[in-house]
Every structure is written in structure tokens, then in C-alpha cells.
Design a protein around this motif. Structure first.
Motif, PDB file in Angstrom:
ATOM      1  N   LYS A 198       1.873  12.701  -1.177  1.00 10.85           N
ATOM      2  CA  LYS A 198       2.283  14.051  -0.757  1.00 10.85           C
ATOM      3  C   LYS A 198       1.210  15.079  -1.099  1.00 10.85           C
ATOM      4  N   GLU A 199       0.629  14.951  -2.290  1.00  6.94           N
ATOM      5  CA  GLU A 199      -0.424  15.878  -2.697  1.00  6.94           C
ATOM      6  C   GLU A 199      -1.630  15.780  -1.767  1.00  6.94           C
ATOM      7  N   LYS A 200      -1.974  14.566  -1.357  1.00  4.32           N
ATOM      8  CA  LYS A 200      -3.103  14.375  -0.436  1.00  4.32           C
ATOM      9  C   LYS A 200      -2.810  15.030   0.918  1.00  4.32           C
ATOM     10  N   ILE A 201      -1.568  14.933   1.377  1.00  6.81           N
ATOM     11  CA  ILE A 201      -1.202  15.556   2.655  1.00  6.81           C
ATOM     12  C   ILE A 201      -1.250  17.070   2.540  1.00  6.81           C
ATOM     13  N   ASP A 202      -0.677  17.595   1.458  1.00  8.39           N
ATOM     14  CA  ASP A 202      -0.596  19.051   1.280  1.00  8.39           C
ATOM     15  C   ASP A 202      -1.956  19.695   1.073  1.00  8.39           C
TER      16      ASP A 202
ATOM     17  N   TYR B 131     -14.521  -5.001  10.434  1.00  8.97           N
ATOM     18  CA  TYR B 131     -13.157  -5.368  10.045  1.00  8.97           C
ATOM     19  C   TYR B 131     -12.102  -4.309  10.367  1.00  8.97           C
ATOM     20  N   GLN B 132     -12.528  -3.075  10.580  1.00 14.28           N
ATOM     21  CA  GLN B 132     -11.565  -1.992  10.792  1.00 14.28           C
ATOM     22  C   GLN B 132     -10.904  -2.109  12.155  1.00 14.28           C
ATOM     23  N   SER B 133      -9.623  -1.706  12.249  1.00 16.18           N
ATOM     24  CA  SER B 133      -8.923  -1.758  13.531  1.00 16.18           C
ATOM     25  C   SER B 133      -9.303  -0.531  14.368  1.00 16.18           C
ATOM     26  N   ALA B 134      -8.999  -0.622  15.656  1.00 22.12           N
ATOM     27  CA  ALA B 134      -9.320   0.475  16.569  1.00 22.12           C
ATOM     28  C   ALA B 134      -8.394   1.666  16.366  1.00 22.12           C
ATOM     29  N   TYR B 135      -7.310   1.491  15.580  1.00 24.55           N
ATOM     30  CA  TYR B 135      -6.307   2.551  15.415  1.00 24.55           C
ATOM     31  C   TYR B 135      -6.471   3.296  14.087  1.00 24.55           C
ATOM     32  N   ASN B 136      -7.576   3.100  13.408  1.00 21.62           N
ATOM     33  CA  ASN B 136      -7.780   3.747  12.123  1.00 21.62           C
ATOM     34  C   ASN B 136      -7.929   5.258  12.293  1.00 21.62           C
ATOM     35  N   ILE B 137      -7.282   6.037  11.409  1.00 21.09           N
ATOM     36  CA  ILE B 137      -7.451   7.494  11.409  1.00 21.09           C
ATOM     37  C   ILE B 137      -8.001   7.903  10.047  1.00 21.09           C
ATOM     38  N   SER B 138      -8.601   9.092   9.976  1.00 25.21           N
ATOM     39  CA  SER B 138      -9.251   9.515   8.736  1.00 25.21           C
ATOM     40  C   SER B 138      -8.563  10.698   8.073  1.00 25.21           C
ATOM     41  N   GLU B 139      -7.588  11.319   8.737  1.00 21.75           N
ATOM     42  CA  GLU B 139      -6.873  12.432   8.133  1.00 21.75           C
ATOM     43  C   GLU B 139      -5.421  12.434   8.618  1.00 21.75           C
ATOM     44  N   PRO B 140      -4.506  13.061   7.846  1.00 22.94           N
ATOM     45  CA  PRO B 140      -3.080  13.021   8.220  1.00 22.94           C
ATOM     46  C   PRO B 140      -2.802  13.792   9.509  1.00 22.94           C
ATOM     47  N   ILE B 141      -1.847  13.281  10.280  1.00 16.12           N
ATOM     48  CA  ILE B 141      -1.465  13.907  11.547  1.00 16.12           C
ATOM     49  C   ILE B 141       0.041  14.195  11.501  1.00 16.12           C
ATOM     50  N   LYS B 142       0.408  15.466  11.621  1.00 13.54           N
ATOM     51  CA  LYS B 142       1.819  15.835  11.617  1.00 13.54           C
ATOM     52  C   LYS B 142       2.478  15.399  12.924  1.00 13.54           C
TER      53      LYS B 142
END
Length: 609
Positions: free
Chosen positions: A266-270, A292-303
Motif C-alpha cells: 500500500k505504501e508503494k502504491i501511495d 525471461y520477462q513476460s510481455a505483460y510486465n508493468i513497471s508502475e501501479p495502474i488504478k
């Protein structure tokens, strides 16, 4: 257990203090070391694709006590892992360089975990190099790999592939065999880089704001990992945060999913921000992550809204315990947008979250249940003595006090006196959220134990052995299936729950190394006769409450001389804990389900509902 206790009592007497327990396992050598006053860290070093070692972002260990012991490592809330560690960039790079230097000096292969300290004057001590590492979902091994964007399955694939390359380089006779294995693995890895249209996308919702939010994260991580390593599903981690007044959903990066606990996520998101040092380390590891990483990897939170979720996924696995998962709130929102989900529907969940309503419905249908009384804060503060007199008129001590509608083991206490009852009610009916040190001491809470603030409390009679020859606490799991004749209930072999104290704690139920669950339960010589009676009672309760998908039912069982079993239901969990250590996985294994198979069955039921 009863026979053992009787034997001890007959030989030594019930009140004897002369019993000496002696261990035959002892150490012959001990090491004395000077105390290092500095920041403690752990750093994973791996081999890049070109063979050069590279240090992942070191993790700082912030512990409650002076020592980082087993419990501090593996129980949520007892310590914190800060990644990358909170030191100046130059100090961080110095730690990484020293770890790589030791990795080379000791001729490590594939990877190593190197532990140490850094003092205020930047002196670095490396005191514990390890050729392997703990592999719990939140262990340093996976925790740091997640920071460069690899989930546990992907990181294990890296370890296996790098190990194969090293075996090829060092073997004299089996190179062809290892080369074939390497080629097969490379073909599989190449296919993973392509976005799959065949896999079902499943949002794994974890976190929440209840007393059980940390267990929810452990469950969600386990579900995510089982689905991530399958060929049928593509899991997407979604964190739920908020309060009883409302909640929000966030798709989170894998680095957030592998944080220590719910509050860290939660702290990382906020307070999300990009970290230049992490970006640099990711660049250094690019040859690894690109493979090794998948094509769906994201680097930051998405609301996400629930409508957004509908556009992204085919189904949802709710890994929430307590509110707003077990009370039907999330289920109702998913139903409104047409997303299939695991577990029972809204109406059933609204009943089973409430321990009073659940048992009263079962009582109306012939079950023997504990005597119950709901008391509220208004009555307590209006006339404390009158309320306590009312409780003591209906119950004798010891008794059970617990919240009416919270998750299992939340603030459940055995109350043995009027004084303890008063202190419990003062604590749970307090005006402020904060728990004072005096209150913590009075209630017997550990330094990090949470205690909810409520307006209602459920008082129950303490269920005891009475006239039974055998008495035990059990937990029984179940799974449901669609058939042409309606819903079929598959009851698992119940587990016997052994509490370390008076009440089975949250940690004992769900975390490895805490508590004991014996599967199957020790029902005695007439096991089959007894277990069929217990299973029949659990199924009857599930049908009365319209439980679907899967569930865990907690109960006490009294076994009488005529082999009659009486099942006294305590509570029904419509979204049971799914941590790796939870006994429902032990139970389903006896029915032939591996953990992934069990999760797959739950999702298939939801999708085909």
C-alpha cells in the motif's frame, strides 16, 4: 494426547513441579563474534548472460529486536525488508561491489545470497555467504529478483538455465544430454515472450484493509505463482486498498507483489516514484530480463475501475480474507460488470461473514451450537455493570469473546474473569484506533499484534469436552462441482488443529513453522465411521448456507462411547486462506489434487457457473 497426559499425571501428579525435560540434541562447539553495530543487509548475486556476476539491489533488514531470527524472517510484520537499502548511492554501490568480489573469490556458480552489515563510517562486513537461499514467496531470493521485473517462475527458469550452461561447461561426459535439455528450455522460453491469446487472464485480488490483509497477500502470491507457472492461465496481480467506506483496485508490478506485507505494498502504491538506482540495476540485468520477462510486465501501479477490470480479464480469483472479500462486497461489484469469480455468491457470503447469523441459522436447522449473545458499545458505556451482569447471567467463565463479523482468529480471546471481560470490552470499544501500551499489556497482545476497534462483540460459551471420550478441534475443506443433478459437494478429510495457546492463532493456521495441523484428524480406531458422520455434518451446513466453489469449515468434534460423533460448527470461511502452508492443500492432496489442480478446479467452477 489424553493417554499421554494421563500417564504423566499418574506418575508425577497433576501439580508436580519435579518434571525435567531433557534434550538429547546439543551443540559441542559455539562461535563468539563481536557485535556489529550497523545496517544489516542481504544481497543476491547472479551471473549475467555474458557470464559476469551482477549484484541485485541489496535489501536492508529492519528488525524489531536485536537478532534476525526465524520468526522475523518469515512472519509478516516482525521485520521489514527495504529494497534497495536506505543508504547513499555510493554506499549502495560499494555494498554491491563487495558482494560481487566475494562471489568471484569463492568461485560461486549461478547465484549466491551474501549477508552482511554496513556501519555509519561505510565499513562493510560480509559475514554469511550462502550457495542457496530460502525460497518462500517473500524471501530475498524472489524479493530482489522482482525488483528487476522477474516473477518467481521466471527467476527459477533463469536459475535452471544458467545451471545447465554451467554443467555443460564443467562436464566431460554428459554434455550432449545437458545441451538437449538447454535447447528444449530455450524453445519454451521463446514461446513465453509471445503474448498468448489462448491463456485465460485472471486477476488475483489481494490485500485489503482487514485484520487478515497480510495473510491475504500470502494467499494471493501463492495463487499468482501457481497460475503463472501454468500453460492455461495468465495471472494479473491486483491490490485492493481502502476502508469500510470504499475501496480502490490497482494493478501492481511484480516488484510490489513480492513486498514483505500488505502495508508495504500500500505504501508503494501511495508514494510511487521511480528509483534511479533501480533503473541502473535493471539496465545491468537487461540481458537476463529480456529473455525471461513476460510481455505483460508493468513497471508502475495502474488504478483500475471494475469496468476496466472487465476489459482486462476473463475471471477473478479473490484472495481476500475478512472484509470486503468475505462479506460479499467485492462479489457484488464483480457480478454487476459480469466477471466470474471464485467462491460463494454475495448472499451466502453476507451470512457466513457474520458468526452470529451463521450459527443461528445452523441452530434452526438442528445443529448444536455455542450459546451466543451480541453486546454493543452503547450498552457498555451506558451501564457497564448492567451489561456485565447480563453476560454473567447467560454465561459462566471461561467464555469466548470475539468480533461478530471479522475474519477468523481476529481478536478471539478466552475470557476467565469479570476483570478480563471489562478490559476486553474497553479495548475493542475504544474511541481511538490506536492501542495504548497499557491496553496492549492488559489484553496480553504481542508488540505487533493488531486488535480491531468494533461497536459490537459476540460472546459465546466455551465449547468443552463434556461427556465425550475424545474431543478435538478440526477444520474441513470442501470443493463443489457442477453436475446434471445440481451441485455436488466433495468433502476433504478434515485436519486436526493443535493450538499452541488457548486459541488457534492466525499464524498457526496459515504460516509455515507455526502451529500443527494433522491431516487426517485423529478420530481414533473407528476412523471411517466417525469421519463419515463429520463430513455429512459439514456438507449439511454448507448446503444450508448455500456455500459454493470451495470453503473451509471450523468445528469441534465430540466422540462418544457408542461411536456417535457430534460436530459443533464454529465458523464458515467462504474464502479460506490459500497460503502454501494452509491445511486445505494437505486435505485436497489426499483427494488427488496437487495445489495447482485444486486452484484450477475452483476457477473452472467459477467460469462455468
Amino acid at each position: 494426547p489424553e493417554a499421554l497426559l494421563d500417564s504423566i499425571n499418574s506418575n508425577f501428579g497433576k501439580d508436580s513441579s519435579d518434571i525435567l525435560l531433557k534434550s538429547f540434541h546439543k551443540e559441542h562447539t559455539v562461535i563468539f563474534e563481536s557485535f556489529i553495530n550497523g545496517k544489516e543487509f542481504s544481497c543476491i548475486v547472479i551471473r549475467n548472460e555474458d557470464g559476469r556476476p551482477v549484484a541485485l539491489p541489496p535489501t536492508e533488514i529492519r528488525k524489531q529486536g536485536q537478532l534476525y531470527d526465524y520468526k522475523s524472517k518469515y512472519l509478516p510484520g516482525l521485520s521489514r525488508k527495504i529494497t534497495p537499502m536506505d543508504v547513499p548511492a555510493a554506499s549502495l554501490e560499494a555494498v554491491r561491489a563487495e558482494c560481487v568480489k566475494l562471489y568471484d573469490y569463492l568461485s560461486f556458480d549461478t547465484y549466491a545470497r551474501i549477508d552482511g552489515f554496513i556501519t555509519d563510517d561505510d565499513t562493510i562486513y560480509l559475514n554469511d555467504p550462502n550457495t542457496t537461499s530460502g525460497m518462500m514467496p517473500s524471501s530475498f531470493f524472489f524479493h530482489q529478483a522482482a525488483e528487476i521485473g522477474l516473477d518467481p517462475s521466471q527467476f527459477l527458469s533463469f536459475v535452471i538455465r544458467t545451471s545447465l550452461i554451467e554443467r555443460i561447461e564443467e562436464q566431460l561426459y554428459y554434455q550432449a544430454k545437458y545441451t538437449r535439455l538447454l535447447n528444449d528450455l530455450d524453445q519454451s522460453l521463446a514461446s513465453l515472450q509471445q503474448p498468448s491469446t489462448n491463456k485465460k487472464k485472471v486477476a488475483v485480488i489481494l490485500g485489503g484493509y482487514s485484520f487478515e490483509r497480510h495473510i491475504s497477500v500470502e494467499s494471493g502470491r501463492n495463487i499468482y505463482e501457481k497460475l503463472a507457472s501454468s500453460s492455461d492461465y495468465l495471472p494479473i496481480p491486483v491490490y485492493l486498498k481502502g476502508t469500510e467506506d470504499g475501496h480502490e483496485l490497482y494493478q501492481i508490478p511484480i516488484s510490489f507483489l513480492l513486498k514483505d506485507n500488505a502495508d508495504d505494498i500500500k505504501e508503494k502504491i501511495d508514494h510511487f516514484s521511480r528509483n534511479p538506482i533501480l533503473d541502473q540495476i535493471k539496465e545491468e540485468c537487461k540481458s537476463v530480463t529480456s529473455k525471461y520477462q513476460s510481455a505483460y510486465n508493468i513497471s508502475e501501479p495502474i488504478k483500475l475501475s471494475y469496468f476496466d477490470l472487465k476489459q482486462k480479464v476473463d475471471a477473478v480469483f479473490i484472495a481476500l480474507h475478512g472484509r470486503p472479500g468475505e462479506d460479499g462486497t467485492v462479489q457484488q461489484r464483480l457480478k454487476e460488470v459480469g466477471i466470474p469469480y471464485n467462491g460463494s455468491h454475495t448472499e451466502s457470503s453476507m451470512i457466513t461473514i457474520n458468526k452470529f447469523n451463521t450459527l443461528q441459522i445452523l441452530k434452526e436447522n438442528g445443529f448444536n451450537v455455542a450459546n451466543q449473545l451480541i453486546v454493543d458499545s452503547l450498552d457498555f458505556y451506558t451501564n457497564e455493570d448492567a451489561l456485565l451482569n447480563k453476560i454473567e447471567t447467560n454465561f459462566s467463565y471461561p467464555l469466548i469473546a470475539k468480533p461478530v463479523d471479522d475474519g477468523c482468529s481476529s481478536a478471539v480471546k478466552v475470557i476467565k474473569s469479570r476483570k478480563s471481560m471489562t478490559e476486553y470490552l474497553k479495548g475493542i470499544f475504544r474511541e481511538n484506533e490506536e492501542i495504548t501500551e497499557l491496553m496492549r499489556t492488559t489484553l496480553g497482545l504481542s508488540y505487533n499484534e493488531e486488535f480491531p476497534k468494533k461497536s459490537e462483540v459476540l460472546i459465546e460459551s466455551l465449547i468443552q469436552k463434556e461427556g465425550a471420550i475424545h474431543f478435538l478441534e478440526i477444520t474441513g475443506g470442501l470443493l463443489t462441482h457442477h453436475t446434471k443433478d445440481g451441485i455436488k459437494y466433495e468433502l476433504f478429510e478434515p485436519s486436526e488443529a493443535l493450538a499452541g495457546g488457548e486459541i488457534l492463532s492466525l499464524e498457526e493456521k496459515f504460516l509455515a513453522g507455526e502451529g500443527q495441523n494433522l491431516t487426517p484428524a485423529r478420530f481414533g480406531d473407528n476412523y471411517t465411521l466417525i469421519v463419515e458422520q463429520v463430513k455429512a455434518d459439514l456438507e449439511k451446513a454448507a448446503r444450508i448456507l448455500n456455500v459454493e466453489g470451495y470453503a473451509r469449515i471450523d468445528a469441534f468434534v465430540r466422540i462418544y462411547p457408542n461411536n456417535k460423533a457430534e460436530t459443533i460448527i464454529i465458523e464458515v470461511n467462504s474464502l479460506p486462506g490459500m497460503t502454501p502452508a494452509t491445511c486445505i492443500f494437505h486435505q485436497c492432496a489426499l483427494n488427488g489434487y496437487k495445489p495447482y489442480d485444486f486452484i484450477d478446479q475452483i476457477l473452472q467452477y467459477a467460469i462455468n457457473d
